[in-house]
Design a protein around this motif. Structure first.
Motif, PDB file in Angstrom:
ATOM      1  N   ALA A  94       0.828  -1.208   0.000  1.00  0.00           N
ATOM      2  CA  ALA A  94       0.000   0.000   0.000  1.00  0.00           C
ATOM      3  C   ALA A  94       0.859   1.254   0.000  1.00  0.00           C
ATOM      4  O   ALA A  94       0.573   2.224  -0.717  1.00  0.00           O
ATOM      5  N   LEU A  95       1.937   1.239   0.793  1.00  0.00           N
ATOM      6  CA  LEU A  95       2.835   2.402   0.829  1.00  0.00           C
ATOM      7  C   LEU A  95       3.539   2.589  -0.508  1.00  0.00           C
ATOM      8  O   LEU A  95       3.768   3.722  -0.944  1.00  0.00           O
ATOM      9  N   LEU A  96       3.879   1.484  -1.165  1.00  0.00           N
ATOM     10  CA  LEU A  96       4.537   1.570  -2.467  1.00  0.00           C
ATOM     11  C   LEU A  96       3.604   2.200  -3.506  1.00  0.00           C
ATOM     12  O   LEU A  96       4.031   3.016  -4.329  1.00  0.00           O
ATOM     13  N   VAL A  97       2.324   1.838  -3.449  1.00  0.00           N
ATOM     14  CA  VAL A  97       1.341   2.415  -4.377  1.00  0.00           C
ATOM     15  C   VAL A  97       1.188   3.910  -4.120  1.00  0.00           C
ATOM     16  O   VAL A  97       1.153   4.722  -5.055  1.00  0.00           O
ATOM     17  N   TRP A  98       1.109   4.316  -2.835  1.00  0.00           N
ATOM     18  CA  TRP A  98       0.999   5.740  -2.520  1.00  0.00           C
ATOM     19  C   TRP A  98       2.263   6.501  -2.909  1.00  0.00           C
ATOM     20  O   TRP A  98       2.206   7.647  -3.367  1.00  0.00           O
ATOM     21  N   GLY A  99       3.405   5.857  -2.739  1.00  0.00           N
ATOM     22  CA  GLY A  99       4.657   6.513  -3.109  1.00  0.00           C
ATOM     23  C   GLY A  99       4.770   6.787  -4.600  1.00  0.00           C
ATOM     24  O   GLY A  99       5.494   7.701  -5.015  1.00  0.00           O
ATOM     25  N   THR A 100       4.041   6.020  -5.404  1.00  0.00           N
ATOM     26  CA  THR A 100       4.030   6.258  -6.848  1.00  0.00           C
ATOM     27  C   THR A 100       3.549   7.664  -7.170  1.00  0.00           C
ATOM     28  O   THR A 100       4.099   8.341  -8.050  1.00  0.00           O
ATOM     29  N   ARG A 101       2.526   8.126  -6.457  1.00  0.00           N
ATOM     30  CA  ARG A 101       1.970   9.453  -6.717  1.00  0.00           C
ATOM     31  C   ARG A 101       3.004  10.547  -6.450  1.00  0.00           C
ATOM     32  O   ARG A 101       3.176  11.474  -7.254  1.00  0.00           O
ATOM     33  N   VAL A 102       3.702  10.427  -5.340  1.00  0.00           N
ATOM     34  CA  VAL A 102       4.680  11.465  -4.967  1.00  0.00           C
ATOM     35  C   VAL A 102       5.870  11.465  -5.929  1.00  0.00           C
ATOM     36  O   VAL A 102       6.298  12.522  -6.414  1.00  0.00           O
ATOM     37  N   SER A 103       6.396  10.294  -6.241  1.00  0.00           N
ATOM     38  CA  SER A 103       7.570  10.217  -7.100  1.00  0.00           C
ATOM     39  C   SER A 103       7.267  10.743  -8.504  1.00  0.00           C
ATOM     40  O   SER A 103       8.067  11.485  -9.083  1.00  0.00           O
ATOM     41  N   LEU A 104       6.124  10.384  -9.052  1.00  0.00           N
ATOM     42  CA  LEU A 104       5.762  10.881 -10.377  1.00  0.00           C
ATOM     43  C   LEU A 104       5.484  12.385 -10.349  1.00  0.00           C
ATOM     44  O   LEU A 104       5.856  13.112 -11.281  1.00  0.00           O
ATOM     45  N   THR A 105       4.824  12.844  -9.302  1.00  0.00           N
ATOM     46  CA  THR A 105       4.531  14.284  -9.192  1.00  0.00           C
ATOM     47  C   THR A 105       5.817  15.102  -9.143  1.00  0.00           C
ATOM     48  O   THR A 105       5.976  16.096  -9.862  1.00  0.00           O
ATOM     49  N   VAL A 106       6.739  14.678  -8.292  1.00  0.00           N
ATOM     50  CA  VAL A 106       8.020  15.390  -8.178  1.00  0.00           C
ATOM     51  C   VAL A 106       8.782  15.322  -9.498  1.00  0.00           C
ATOM     52  O   VAL A 106       9.336  16.321  -9.975  1.00  0.00           O
ATOM     53  N   GLY A 107       8.811  14.144 -10.104  1.00  0.00           N
ATOM     54  CA  GLY A 107       9.535  13.992 -11.354  1.00  0.00           C
ATOM     55  C   GLY A 107       8.995  14.880 -12.459  1.00  0.00           C
ATOM     56  O   GLY A 107       9.751  15.561 -13.153  1.00  0.00           O
TER      57      GLY A 107
END
Length: 306
Positions: A94-107
């Motif tokens: 679940a944390l990995l799925v949520w982390g996808t949003r942050v990493s893509l947003t920052v990128g």
């Protein structure tokens, strides 16, 4: 038989321009899909983007809660928790799925800022030349010789720890390469005869840069953007791993930093380290494959393998 271009020519110059853009886009896609590596990267990015958009539906916002963690600390992978749990008992999947949003947003945002600065600096330096171009290029050279990560760490340390600070720190330290490439392309464009004709007809600096130079450097900018996104994601993960990210949000780099603090390396808790590390590597590789394929399509002389 009347073609689409012929019909657009009859309709007017604006319709003709749009018809040519559609034809160019169709040719680009036809050539792009001929590269297996580029298509593979695009498919991976599409899956990751869909995962990021549907994260609230897949895992729910409550999966980030420390007080309502569903499992025990550092549980190994099981049927209930396919990737195990973190030090607080939260599901790593679940944390990995949520982390996808942050990493893509920052990128994406950091790459947009970086490419926007680099494009502006490159076009103006190539167009005006003289003392302005020399001063701007010397500043660009200074940024190029300075380690990007060191500058980003310095900015992230001075400013408050937040997601926007990370985006700003990455964006304002990764633009010099884009500026150099765009300036070289601008010098090439401005040596063409139609630029001289435009100047003779009274075209000003703004008209030449926006109507003639910018459209000709956009393919280069597009290819560079995909590569900068990959760099931005890796840099964000590094800053978060060093404890310089926003501690209130979940990111892949933040998960690695939490794993280090929990002693996952010395304890042999591989499931805490491997998933976020692999996710960062896969996304960076996918963007790189797409960027190299775009470069190959726009400039076949590069000879990138299919």
């Amino acid at each position: 038989m009347t073609t689409t271009t012929d019909a657009a020519r009859i309709a007017g110059p604006r319709a003709l321009a749009w018809a040519r853009r559609r034809q160019a886009a169709a040719r680009f896609w036809q050539q792009y899909r001929g590269h297996r590596t580029g298509v593979a990267g695009l498919v991976v990015l599409a899956v990751i983007a869909l995962t990021a958009l549907s994260a609230p539906l897949l895992v729910g916002a409550g999966s980030q809660s420390v007080t309502a963690a569903p499992g025990g600390p550092l549980e190994s992978p099981s049927a209930e928790f396919p990737l195990g749990t973190d030090q607080f008992g939260r599901s790593l999947l679940a944390l990995l799925v949520w982390g996808t949003r942050v990493s893509l947003t920052v990128g994406l945002l950091a790459a947009f800022l970086s490419v926007a600065i680099g494009t502006l600096v490159g076009i103006t330096a190539g167009h005006f030349k003289g003392w302005y171009g020399n001063v701007v290029m010397r500043i660009t050279d200074w940024f190029l010789v300075m380690p990007t990560l060191v500058l980003a760490i310095a900015l992230a340390t001075v400013l408050s720890r937040s997601l926007w600070t990370t985006i700003l720190a990455i964006g304002v330290t990764t633009w010099p390469t884009t500026a150099r490439l765009v300036r070289a392309q601008t010098l090439s464009v401005e040596s063409r005869p139609y630029i001289e004709r435009s100047k003779a007809l009274g075209g000003g600096h703004g008209h030449i840069m926006s109507r003639h130079v910018l459209p000709n450097v956009m393919p280069l900018v597009l290819a560079q953007t995909t590569l900068v996104i990959s760099t931005a994601i890796l840099t964000e993960a590094t800053l978060a791993f060093l404890g310089l990210g926003d501690p209130t949000i979940v990111s892949w780099g933040g998960l690695l930093q939490d794993a280090r603090e929990a002693g996952a390396v010395s304890s042999g808790n591989w499931w805490y380290l491997a998933p976020p590390g692999l996710a960062i590597a896969v996304v960076a590789l996918a963007f790189t494959l797409c960027g190299r394929t775009i470069e190959s399509v726009l400039n076949p002389k590069l000879g990138v393998s299919r």
